[in-house]
Structure formats: C-alpha cells, structure tokens
Write an enzyme that holds these catalytic residues in place. Sequence first.
Site, PDB file in Angstrom:
ATOM      1  N   ASP A  76       0.826  -1.205   0.000  1.00  0.00           N
ATOM      2  CA  ASP A  76       0.000   0.000   0.000  1.00  0.00           C
ATOM      3  C   ASP A  76       0.865   1.261   0.000  1.00  0.00           C
ATOM      4  OD1 ASP A  76      -2.619   1.402   0.494  1.00  0.00           O
ATOM      5  OD2 ASP A  76      -1.576   1.969   2.337  1.00  0.00           O
TER       6      ASP A  76
ATOM      7  N   GLU B 206       1.237  -0.445  -5.150  1.00  0.00           N
ATOM      8  CA  GLU B 206       0.289   0.634  -5.409  1.00  0.00           C
ATOM      9  C   GLU B 206       1.130   1.911  -5.446  1.00  0.00           C
ATOM     10  OE1 GLU B 206      -3.348   3.266  -3.577  1.00  0.00           O
ATOM     11  OE2 GLU B 206      -1.794   2.390  -2.340  1.00  0.00           O
TER      12      GLU B 206
END
Length: 734
Positions: A414, A467
């Site tokens: 993330d 990401e």
Amino acid sequence: MRKPADKAHVDTEVRRVVELRHPEPHSVLGIHPDGDGVVVRAYRPDAVSIHVLRDGGDRIPMQHRDDGVFEARVNNCKSTFSYLLEVEYPGKRVFKLRDPYSFLPTLGEMDLYYAGEGRHERLWERMGAHLIHHNGTKGVSFAVWAPTAAGVSVVGDFNSWDGRLHAMRRMGASGIWELFIPEVGEGTRYKFEIRPGQGGPRLLKADPFAFRTEVPPSTASVVHDLGHHRWEDAAWLEARSQRGDVARHPWSVYEVHLGSWRHVVEDGDRPMTYRELAPALAEYVKHMGFTHVELLPVAEYPYGGSWGYQVSGYYAPTARYGHPDDFRFLVDHLHKEGIGVIIDWVPGHFPRDSHALGEFDGTSLYEHSDPRKGAQPDWGTLVFNFGRNEVRNFLIANALFWIEEYHVDGLRVDAVASMLYLDYSRKQGEWIPNRWGGRENEEAIQFLRELNDTVRRKHPGVVVIAEESTAWPKVSSPTSEGGLGFHFKWNMGWMHDTLSYFSKDPIYRQYHHNQLTFGLLYAFSEHFMLPLSHDEVVHGKGSLYGRMPGDPWQKRANLRALFAWMWAHPGKKLLFMGGEFGQPAEWNHDKSLDWHLTKDPGHQGIQRLVATLNRIYKELPALHDADNEPVGFQWLQPDAASDNVLAFVRRSRQPGRHVVCVANLSPAVRENFRVGFPLHGSYVEVLNTDASEYGGSNVGNLGQLRTEATGWDGQPASALLTLPPLSVMWFTPG
C-alpha cells in the site's frame, strides 16, 4: 571455597530489582552459588511467606529481606538445583510455581547478532511469545526489543497484570529483553510494561510480534502456537513455485473486504467468520472465474474505519473474524479450490494508538523522531524508520511471515509513493531533503529493493505488487537493472483516465477520446495491473455503476462496456467486490454488499458478463501472455473519435493467436462499420456486451463472420460490422 557475595553490593542490587530498574534481574533473583553453598532469592511483593521446595528434597523457608524480596541460603551445597516456590498470600492463599529466574536465556548469540544486523529472516520465531519446553519445563519464552528502556516486564492474566512480578532481562547491547515464564499456556493474554529510560509514566504495549490478539477494541496480545493447522495445499504451493514468469499468466483479482463481503443476517446481521467465508467465498470466486482474491489488510488494526490500513499487530490476523487457524483454514480452502490469495500489506505507516508501535520504549523507536520524516500528515500516522536495521528486519521478516506461515501468494504494498518521496503530501519546509538535496527517500528505496529481492529469492511464484501512483521509473523492473523489483504495479493513470471517460455523457466523449488512447503510450513501461479498487467507490465517489451516465439501461450497458474494455486492455485485472454485479450504492464497510440485486435481471446480466470475461480471458493467451510487451497490442482504429469507436488487436506470444476488440461507446447503433482484421477468413464473435444474456439489446454479429480481402486499418483483410450501442465486442479466428 567461593567467597560469599558482599552484603552491601547485594543490598544495592536488590534495591534495583525492587525499583524495577535492574537490566538483569536474573543476576539477583533465582538460584546462585554463594560461599560454600547456594542462595535462592524471589521477589513477591505481597507474599506472606515463601518456601523453596527442592525437587525430591526439603521444604526450605525463605526469609523476608527487603520490600518483598525473600531469600534462602543452603549451606554445604556444591551446585544449584531445581526447585519450586511455594508462595503464601494473605487469606492463606497458597500457590506453587517454578521460578522463572532459575532458567537460562532462550535467545542465542546468533539470534542477537542477526537481529542487530537486520538479517534475521525468521525473526518471528525468536521474538514475541513462544510456547516451548525449556530445560524440561513447559512455558512461554517472551522477547521484545526496547533498547532505551530502563526496565521491561511481562504482564498478563498469569500475574494479575502486576509489572513487579516478571521483570525481564536485557540481552547485552542488542536492546532485546527476554524472560521464560513457566506454566503459562496458550490463550493467555499479555502485554509488555515498559519503563522509559528517561523517566515518565510506564507504558503498556501490545507485543509487536504477537501471533494473536484480543478482539478489538480490546488490545491485549494472546499467546498462540502457530503449529496447530495441518495444511492441505502442498500441490498448490508446488505448482506456484514452478509457474515461471508470472507476467505471462492470467491474473484476474477479486478485491475483498472480509467484514462487508457478506453478512450472516440470521445471526444479528454480523460479518462472516473466516471459517464461514471459506466455502462461500471460494464457491463464488470460482463460479465467477477470478484467479485470485486480494484481501484488504488482515493484520490486526484498532480502528475499523481504517479498513485495516492502520496496522497495530503486524503478525496477527485480525481477531474480528476468528482465530489465526481459522484464517489459515480460509487460505487453505481457497488454494484447494484453485484460487490464489493476495493480502494488502502496509509497511508505509502505522497508527499512534498508545498500545501500538509509536514511541514503543518511550522514544521514537520504530519511527523517525523528527516529524518531518516520522509523521504522515495525510493519515495522522507515523512513518517507519527504514534506515534502522531492526525496523527493516521487522518488516521484511513480516512479509516472509505471511508467505511462510499463512501461505499467501502475494503482497500488495500500500501507498508506495508515500514511502518513495520525502516530500510526499508535505509543503516546503515540512520535509528534510536527502544527502544529495533531493526528495527521494533513499532508505525506503533500499528497503523496497531488499524486500523484493528477498521474496523473489526465497519464494518463486509469490508476487509483490506496488500501489504506486507517480511516474517513478522501473517500479516493476529487477533491482539488477536499477528497478525497485516489484512484480506488478497498479496502473493508476489508466484507472483515472478510463473512469473519467466512461463517466461522461457519450455526447461529450469525442472530446476526451485521448483518455482511452493515451495509456497505450506507456502501457509497456511497467508490468501493470489495472485496478478498479475499493478506493474508487468510497468518500463520496459513488459506485462504478453510479458513475456511469444515462438511464438505468444505459448505466448497465456502459458498465458492461467498461469491464470488457478493461479485460481486453493490456494489464492484469483487479475489481473490487460489488462492482461485478453493478452495486448502485457506494461501498460501506459496516454493511454487507447488496446481494439481493443479483436476482434482478439487469444486475444479473452484469454479473454473468464478468464471469464470461474471466473465462475467455483465461482461455485465450492473446489476452494475457504478452501483457507487458508491445508485440501484444496493435491499434486498428485509435482515432475514430467522432464515432466514439476504438478498435485494436491483442496478440499472443504464440504465432497466429489473436483477438480483435471493437468498442462502440456511443448510444447509437453503427451499421456497416468497416474494421481491419489480421487474417482473411472466418472469425467468431466470442463476446458481445450487448447480448441479451447480459441484459443488452442483442444487436451485433452473432455467430460467425467472414472477412473480405480488402485491406483496412493496416491489415490485409476487413469486415463490415454492426456495432451495438454502448458495447464492446471480441472476435477470434474461427
């Protein structure tokens, strides 16, 4: 004869034990040679009396020495011996226990060395709480890193949460504190009570390496043995390791938030447990044809509204949905059904909750002390100090932990951009440049490269996905080529441009045609995954269905076209739950998906289409085996903006195998529209999003068509097609 210990010295050492500031209480407490005998000391502040019960021998009374410290001397004893303590408390309450201070350390020199170097790849096997047999005695070995602490104790159910009773010993310069506590069992709740070296109130911290936690909002760690579950996915793991180049395989990922995928309405409208999810999720994902599920973070987190992105227990599956072995059961069951498991992993930041990692030993231990480097303004969280060996080791070992102990097939990392840039979401003066004066976070870059190299080396077939929302180069290139080493990168640019285009009324789409063509200029610069994730259906953005223009029929048609466009476009696929049947409402993490809609023919048609897309996507190599190579894509009609038409060819690495994709993103039917084809001969319309089975108007070229030997679009053949409204069609030679 040994010289008896100096009384003044012993008095000083005992005082340090009583004040809980002795770095090695084992040197005072427990059993020690002394003169011509041995001395046994115990610290039990509230005891009335204590006796030493020598194994197979005498019952020896202890004398109260000072503030709860008791002592017994045994003369003419040439060696130490095993014993129990019989402790009497007020009210004639008597307990017999094995003295924890009579045991040698459970950590070895090599453990301490590799931990200090940041190279202990199985660190979770030594740190935290472990059920073991130590010198023939059952109990739990505890270890925690708190280098600046003046003292650390284990507190829990077994000692009434009294920090005086189980002070730990510091293992030299490592900063690790250790204690073996006999007769503590599985399921025991515990924390570490830390006394900061610079003074101030005592801190009560959850174990950073805890394998299990209480159900939030409670925050205690729980003793847990990792060895209970018997895995049945050996065939899956072997096939995974032999997969080869992961970029040449189909990846169709179903992103899931476990707490809101489906609720048990009959039992108070509650989220499913891990064990309840296992058969239900596996059956659904298999029916829909997805290759993998990606779970929003499962590591323990205190605040439900963070969806798991503010992790407090990096080594424990959240207790909200069950026991750690229940989560193992879920992964195991998905593997047995042929479904891979990816988990969201959050090394970029952690919450400030008082029981968690922040200022763990009273100092900025896991985070930077300077908020310009150690705080994340967007989320009000703290940032890991990636330059510290122990912190880097904590995180890399954690990545390996989920792969090795929970058999996950991938980690989606993330917020990588927040790690790469020192000035991420910061104004001038709110960040510190690197040593060259730049904005790149060199320590985080090195950490990510080490992470990816380690996973690739130890676990072939497991993927790490970034990401990453900027133009940082070579995110998915090997570190040997100057890249970060990820296997895939989320294509955020494609997502933004594509959703922007599809959300517009078709009358305006001709002016935004480049939003669908621009992405092909960089589509092969990385190994991309195309994400329509949870981030696109929250915070007032509405659902994918809700963002589509027009009346309900047009919304459904637009959404079907979007999905077929996405599945034909170069790049692996990811879709957040609910999108596959066109849920109109924005996602709410506290509620179940609106499953009743799947009985509605219109939404059922969208769901049926996604299942078809997944089936064909896996069957046709042209749609997946050259995703990251220019050879895998060729434009036919990139510039028919006034018609809202686009056409291209997807080509396989296998000669002659290809798919022609034609999109008509206007609401008008286009008759006799000529499109070029790579071969002269027969083609089959294998997909038409306007087919009646998907809720469309059934316009198109159903069945076979035969091309003409008329060159068009740079191809040797062509055909006159009927293009249905708001549709995408796929054709293969046949």
